[in-house]
Scaffold this active site. Structure first.
Site, PDB file in Angstrom:
ATOM      1  N   CYS A  58      45.264  29.920  34.649  1.00 38.46           N
ATOM      2  CA  CYS A  58      45.076  28.986  33.551  1.00 38.46           C
ATOM      3  C   CYS A  58      45.950  27.738  33.757  1.00 38.46           C
ATOM      4  O   CYS A  58      45.685  26.953  34.647  1.00 38.46           O
ATOM      5  CB  CYS A  58      45.328  29.670  32.214  1.00 38.46           C
ATOM      6  SG  CYS A  58      44.593  28.762  30.827  1.00 38.46           S
ATOM      7  N   HIS A 104      42.007  34.835  32.416  1.00 41.37           N
ATOM      8  CA  HIS A 104      43.307  35.522  32.359  1.00 41.37           C
ATOM      9  C   HIS A 104      43.189  37.017  32.684  1.00 41.37           C
ATOM     10  O   HIS A 104      43.061  37.846  31.777  1.00 41.37           O
ATOM     11  CB  HIS A 104      43.887  35.401  30.952  1.00 41.37           C
ATOM     12  CG  HIS A 104      44.396  34.055  30.590  1.00 41.37           C
ATOM     13  ND1 HIS A 104      45.691  33.647  30.828  1.00 41.37           N
ATOM     14  CD2 HIS A 104      43.793  33.005  29.997  1.00 41.37           C
ATOM     15  CE1 HIS A 104      45.860  32.415  30.391  1.00 41.37           C
ATOM     16  NE2 HIS A 104      44.722  31.992  29.872  1.00 41.37           N
ATOM     17  N   GLU A 115      45.626  38.928  33.486  1.00 42.21           N
ATOM     18  CA  GLU A 115      46.839  39.602  32.996  1.00 42.21           C
ATOM     19  C   GLU A 115      46.726  39.994  31.528  1.00 42.21           C
ATOM     20  O   GLU A 115      47.463  40.876  31.068  1.00 42.21           O
ATOM     21  CB  GLU A 115      48.066  38.709  33.222  1.00 42.21           C
ATOM     22  CG  GLU A 115      48.289  37.595  32.205  1.00 42.21           C
ATOM     23  CD  GLU A 115      47.370  36.389  32.347  1.00 42.21           C
ATOM     24  OE1 GLU A 115      47.568  35.395  31.628  1.00 42.21           O
ATOM     25  OE2 GLU A 115      46.427  36.444  33.185  1.00 42.21           O
TER      26      GLU A 115
END
Length: 1295
Positions: A1135, A1260, A1262
């Site tokens: 990002c 994302h 994560e």
């Protein structure tokens, strides 16, 4: 002052929208061109190298066609005397890029307008169209912008001559300064200063007014009451406190801090240690913060900053609880008058006019939600639930026929957070403790917010409204929160003794509150306060409401440690005073060598006169609903278009809903991502299934007929929204009560008392519920002149209840998504005891009526029993789907369940009575559940055991297909395609998106909703997520180090560290300031990850300021270049980190072809749960995943891939650098919105370099490394989500 041209500012569709606005305003404008203009205030002339560097810095954003400006200039800049958040952050970047001679950067928007036919008055009107007068000004020459940097000598303090002129001097000051003092308060001050034998200063009076405003002191809720001639035994606040006295269980802090605290769970909190920055889990009791605020007045005046600072202030309340805490997840709500969307006006919407100084409901709902979302996004807090109501009508209510509505809006901001057990209670302030302000500088903004919020709109002077508008800088607040985090993470070594946020009244309220609560006085130095506007008077410096500030007490011996934390986090702070044993407040001004404040604390915060309220009860007459001409089909269509009922995607996808990696339930439900969730759920940590839940309840229109019923229903609805989450004992549920009323309006005061009594003395004690936190706003009325007529718009008494609870197992939460493939049963649990009241319902509203009898909590015992049964069903896993009945009644409950399940319904409402309209549209409490037919008898028996047999009604089944069928026995009542209903339901959101965003994107999304064959998110994996390929390497015991890199404003680093930690890495917290100062280097790391967020608030292009701070710092540049050239290293940019690394392409081998990542095609921040395909590429992190289609969290405003031309795009493709692509639900690569949320060509959303060692991704991974943090997932997935493979690949590559 240096003037530097920037890039074109507005895309073609934005220019077209402006031209349409001009046309609608009958302004003959031929063409508009707009570009950014930058102004640099410099301490010395810039040499060639510095100027070149500055020009590179100021080249950012998407590439738009630029040309030589033509036409007349209208230059829009921030108001002189203010400093924009853009300026603060851009100046920081310039300094970090080796340009210390830049004193300040500021930005303007230059409109070049070709309109030869306009008259001078028309040019003035056009200028008004182009700027927000509350925040901006318009110049006609670039050179005039020098006014932005004008410096003024400090203004002196002013004394009010009470000793010479008597009480009249105070009355004059009351009016001139907008103090909103009552007559008895003026008497109090006159007596106090007469006794002290001196004249008060203006700053002392202003400080008193803020500290004692209704906004801060809650005088009405603490007043003594006489109703209908009868003295009442309890104040409103005492009745609220009664709930805690009756049910104190699980409450750890109530009524005495910035937020309340309830008992949470023992889990592993994941954070870095203070010494080495090594991330690890810390097993400890993690308690739950609760807070809900309102920010109504500022939002009415200027919606974006009003709503933004509303969310920001509530976040600060959470962070400043105890000795420092961690905000976690938020909510936002709005009540406004009718929208009247141009070209989409609804039959019930009439224009009653409004005051000029407040904006329209449409403007509030265009800009306000964007402001609230932007603050939460940039701070890094997911916004997971909320509400939206419109009401504006001439009705016959308690005071006869009058206008009722929300010209003064409700802007609700709330949330949950976590706090350590040892930090729940504040510490002790020792004599000599340093008194600190942490955060941004003082600016001449937001003056008088507390007093202004305490007046009905229309009472104060327009200039005072103007002065009370605030500015938001969430990236600054994030830096401050990082300081607070570093402090509480030290546990018993926390250097913070005492902390408060700076809100209404600025330092004039915060510092006296800090020292008084700590049992001390304070001695302060005015000129030590960081100040961006030196010309301010002492009153303005001490009382302004500049946001993103905290005050705290730190022991002198811990100051050096605190200083080091602040320097590392780039968070400004100043010691502005010290605590004294004497309970006295003094403020010294070294510039004038005088003392603007010299007061005993008991004068400021002592026992001011207690308010006495006398009220008379009034009762609305009520008239039965006139149903002549109401046809069922038309009624369904109208109700589905009412904003309180209609789809709210336009309010939801603008807000990040995945940051933290701990979101278990957001608003979007199921594979079709339909916004119908009943509540929000978060995990308590990244290693457990314990959690927190929050939901809302609100039925304000009912108060127009029955005050107490409206309050009871708000509590009931909050409970029914929460019931399908695994909580257990109802006493675990804690409530916030936010009360909005037009105090003094006939009937409303007595109605408020009735409502508070109904909740505080009766319903909540009966249910075992506690209200440990809340807020009141008592000036919900606007007045204006409409031609020769004086008009008033009075809001209904509005209680918004927010329910919070600890969750036993977040995986057990049940959603409204129907499962049509099962042999299923739909059951209605009707808690209305057979009442089908239609008073003040959505049906009544869309036919411009009020009705008579309203819904109510018919039986508190049944409501409690309902909650118990739902908890048993949830714990047993017997519910397939659940949805409460609320606005729009049973009809809307069933429709929304069908939308979420993308299926049909066949429902028989015959058993509910002969009145189909009443059965479908009453809004009595209740819910619809879907169960397996095989479990029907056991579940029915459970209802019988709890005495709820009469509440249970068999409705029918959910079925595959597109038909929504309502019957009464064999008689057909209604049959329509679910797709048609879904389209109607979505039209309000679609129209709002078209107005606000790129209409092409809005149209594409609306078209996608009409695809009945849409299979929803379709997952196909080429690997087994349960296969832990890193396990053999973890077993060896070695944990290679990964540098988890962040810059100021980054907010996704903790979940990133957790994902790498789980994969077998030793995750180390590395701040860019560590690299700049040489405290840390990249030499010892094998892996580097740049995390997501808003570095520098994205002011010079997303990630570009971060990248340029590397490129323009030779030592740090060399360090990054050496890392990327070192063999056997890995790098990941996600990002904001992706955007940053893409701008470092000149340092990275094999990255020459990388694209830029620029503003989304929709020109809006996009938070989506998107489907991507892993493509064949060199990426080492995606090995073994090729061909997989899997969902992933997307949260960005600037993620669109930008290439130079078609040849550049072809080269990227040919080189095999594309790692991920957006695909639609059919698995096809797409550029269509919203499957491709940013419009990237060929669906590209991740790239790698030629060696595959560096991977950049806008989505994302994560945030979804755990299955539980997916918005939706296949039922068979285990603990680890498939994106965990990416991190395990990294560990495998390092051996």
């Amino acid at each position: 002052m240096e003037i530097l041209r920037g890039s074109p500012a507005l895309s073609a569709f934005r220019i077209n929208k402006l031209l349409v606005r001009c046309r609608d305003a009958r302004l003959a404008v031929d063409d508009i061109y707009a570009e950014y203009i930058h102004f640099a205030d410099v301490s010395a002339a810039l040499d060639e190298d510095a100027l070149s560097r500055l020009q590179r810095l100021l080249k950012y954003g998407p590439s738009l066609a630029e040309h030589q400006p033509q036409g007349r200039l209208l230059l829009v800049t921030p108001r002189p005397g203010t400093r924009s958040p853009w300026s603060s952050k851009a100046t920081d970047i310039a300094h970090n890029c080796g340009l210390p001679q830049i004193k300040r950067l500021e930005r303007g928007l230059a409109y070049y307008i070709q309109a030869p036919q306009l008259s001078e008055p028309q040019w003035g009107y056009l200028a008004a169209l182009l700027h927000d007068r509350m925040m901006e000004t318009v110049f006609t020459r670039l050179e005039e912008a020098a006014a932005l940097f004008a410096q003024h000598a400090p203004a002196p303090v002013t004394l009010v001559d009470v000793l010479g002129e008597g009480r009249g001097a105070l009355e004059a000051a009351n009016l001139a300064l907008g103090l909103a003092l009552a007559q008895d308060e003026i008497d109090y001050l006159f007596a106090a200063f007469t006794r002290l034998g001196r004249n008060p200063s203006d700053v002392e009076l202003y400080m008193f007014a803020q500290a004692n405003s209704e906004h801060c002191r809650h005088k009405i809720f603490n007043a003594d009451w006489v109703i209908d001639g009868q003295p009442q035994a309890k104040s409103l606040f005492k009745m609220i406190k009664n709930t805690f006295e009756q049910t104190p269980e699980y409450v750890l802090s109530a009524y005495k801090d910035n937020a309340s605290v309830m008992e949470g769970s023992a889990v592993g909190r994941f954070f870095p240690d203070a010494q080495a920055g090594r991330y690890d889990y810390h097993q400890e009791a993690t308690h739950i913060l609760m807070k809900v605020e309102t920010h109504n007045h500022p939002t009415a005046i200027s919606p974006w900053p009003g709503a933004a600072t509303g969310s920001g202030g509530e976040i600060r309340d959470e962070g400043a609880t105890g000795r420092g805490a961690k905000p976690k997840a938020g909510l936002v709500g709005f009540s406004v008058s009718n929208l009247r969307i141009p070209g989409f006006e609804q039959p019930w919407e009439e224009d009653f006019g409004r005051p000029e100084r407040i904006v329209s409901a449409l403007d509030i709902m265009t800009d306000g939600p964007l402001g609230g979302a932007a603050f939460n996004n940039e701070f890094g807090r997911p916004a997971l639930t909320g509400y939206f109501r419109t009401y504006e009508e001439r009705v016959d209510s308690h005071n006869g026929v009058e206008l009722r509505g929300y010209h003064k809006p409700v802007m609700l901001a709330g949330g949950i957070g976590n706090i350590r057990a040892s930090h729940v209670q504040k510490g002790e302030i020792s004599v000599g403790a340093k008194l600190i302000v942490l955060g941004g500088p003082a600016m001449n903004i937001g003056l008088g917010g507390g007093a202004a919020s305490s007046m009905a709109s229309g009472q104060s002077d327009a200039d005072l409204d103007f002065a009370s508008v605030q500015r938001d800088n969430p990236e600054m607040e994030r830096r401050c929160q990082e300081v607070i985090d570093r402090c509480w993470q030290r546990g018993e070594e926390n250097p913070i003794l005492f902390i408060h946020d700076v809100g209404a009244g600025g330092l004039s309220n915060a510092m006296p509150e800090l020292v008084s609560d700590g049992g001390r006085g304070g001695r302060f130095q005015l000129r030590e306060i960081p100040n961006d506007e030196p010309g301010m008077s002492p009153l303005e410096v001490w009382c302004n409401e500049s946001q993103e500030r905290y005050v705290m007490a730190v022991a002198p011996e811990r100051l050096a440690e605190f200083d080091a934390i602040c320097r590392r986090e780039c968070a400004p702070y100043a010691v502005i005073g010290e605590a004294t044993d004497a309970l006295h407040l003094s403020l010294d001004d070294a510039h004038y060598d005088n003392r603007p404040i010299d007061l005993p604390l008991d004068v400021l915060l002592g026992k001011t006169p207690k308010m006495q309220r006398e009220a008379v009860s009034l009762q609305a007459a009520g008239f039965p609903l006139n149903r002549d001409g109401i046809k069922l089909a038309e009624a369904i269509n109208r109700v589905l278009h009412l904003p309180a009922v209609a789809e709210k995607t336009f309010l939801i996808t603008i807000g990040d809903r995945s940051v933290t990696g701990m979101v278990a339930r957001d608003q979007m439900v199921g594979p079709w991502q339909v916004p119908v969730a009943d509540c929000a759920v978060t995990t308590a940590s990244l290693d457990s299934y314990y959690g927190e839940a929050m939901s809302l309840g609100e039925r304000a229109p009912v108060a127009l007929l029955n005050f107490a019923a409206s309050a009871r229903l708000a509590v009931g609805e909050a409970l029914t929204n929460l019931a399908a989450t695994h909580i257990g004992d109802i006493k675990r549920v804690k409530l916030s009560a936010n009360w909005m009323a037009a105090a003094g309006h006939p009937g409303e005061d007595a109605g408020l008392y009735q409502a508070v009594k109904a909740v505080g003395e009766e319903l909540c004690p009966a249910l075992g519920l506690t209200i440990p936190v809340g807020k009141d706003s008592m000036s919900m009325k606007t007045r204006w002149q409409h031609g020769a007529e004086s008009r008033e718009m009075t809001a209904p008494l509005s209680l918004v209840i927010t329910a919070f609870a600890r969750v036993e197992d977040v995986r057990a939460t049940v959603t409204p998504q129907l499962q049509p493939a099962r042999d299923n049963v739909l059951l209605l649990i009707d808690l209305g005891a057979g009442h089908h009241a239609l008073g003040a319902t959505a049906l009544a509203q869309v036919y411009r009526q009020l009705g008579d009898e309203t819904s109510d909590v018919r039986d508190a015992g049944q409501l409690a029993a309902f909650f118990r049964v739902m908890q048993q069903l949830v714990a047993q896993g017997w519910l397939l789907a659940y949805h409460d009945r609320a606005d729009g009644g049973l009809l809307v409950t069933l429709a929304e369940m069908a939308f979420a399940g993308h299926c049909g319904i066949d429902a028989d409402i015959g058993p509910l009575g002969d009145d189909a309209l009443a059965a479908l549209f009453n809004e009595e409490l209740g819910a619809v559940i879907q169960i397996d037919e095989a479990d029907r008898d056991a579940i029915t028996a459970l209802f019988h055991q709890e005495g709820l047999a009469d509440c249970l009604h068999y409705l029918g089944t959910a079925q595959p297909g597109d038909r929504f069928i309502l019957r009464a026995g064999e008689r057909s009542l209604y049959s329509e395609s679910r797709t048609t209903l879904r389209t109607w339901w979505a039209e309000t959101s679609w129209q709002m998106q078209r107005l606000r965003d790129n209409p092409e994107s809005a149209d594409q999304e609306h078209a996608s909703r009409q695809d009945d064959n849409d299979p929803g998110l379709t997952v196909a994996l080429s690997f087994d997520p349960k296969d832990d390929i890193a396990a053999p390497f973890i077993a060896k015991g070695a944990r290679p180090k990964v540098a988890v890199l962040r810059e100021q404003g980054v907010n996704s680093h903790v979940e990133m560290a957790a994902a790498f930690h789980r994969a077998g890495f030793e995750a180390i917290d590395v701040h860019m300031s560590d690299l700049f100062t040489g405290v840390q280097t990249l030499e010892g790391f094998h892996t580097l990850v740049a995390c997501g967020g808003f570095s520098y608030g994205d002011v010079l292009g997303a990630g570009e300021g971060w990248a340029k701070s590397v490129l323009f710092n030779l030592r740090v540049r060399d360090e990054f270049e050496a890392f990327f050239h070192r063999p056997q290293t890995l790098a990941l940019g996600v990002c904001n980190g992706c955007q940053m690394m893409s701008n470092l392409r000149e340092l990275i081998p094999g990255a020459e072809l990388w694209p830029r990542f620029v503003r989304n095609k929709s020109e809006r921040f996009e938070a989506r749960f998107s489907l991507v395909e892993v493509t064949q590429s060199q990426s080492l992190l995606l090995q073994g995943m090729v061909g997989s289609r899997l969902p992933i969290a997307v949260s960005h405003g600037e993620g669109r891939v930008e290439v130079r031309d078609a040849a550049h795009l072809a080269a990227i493709e040919h080189a095999g650098l594309v790692a991920l692509r957006y695909v639609d639900n059919y698995g096809k690569v797409t550029e269509n919105y919203p499957a491709n949320p940013n419009g990237s060509p060929n669906g590209i959303t991740a790239v790698t370099n030629a060696s595959g060692r560096v991977t950049l991704t806008m989505p994302h991974p994560e945030r979804v490394f755990r299955t539980v943090s997916h918005s939706w997932h296949p039922a068979e997935w285990g603990e680890d989500g498939p994106w965990m493979r990416l991190f395990r690949n990294a560990r495998k590559q390092l051996g």
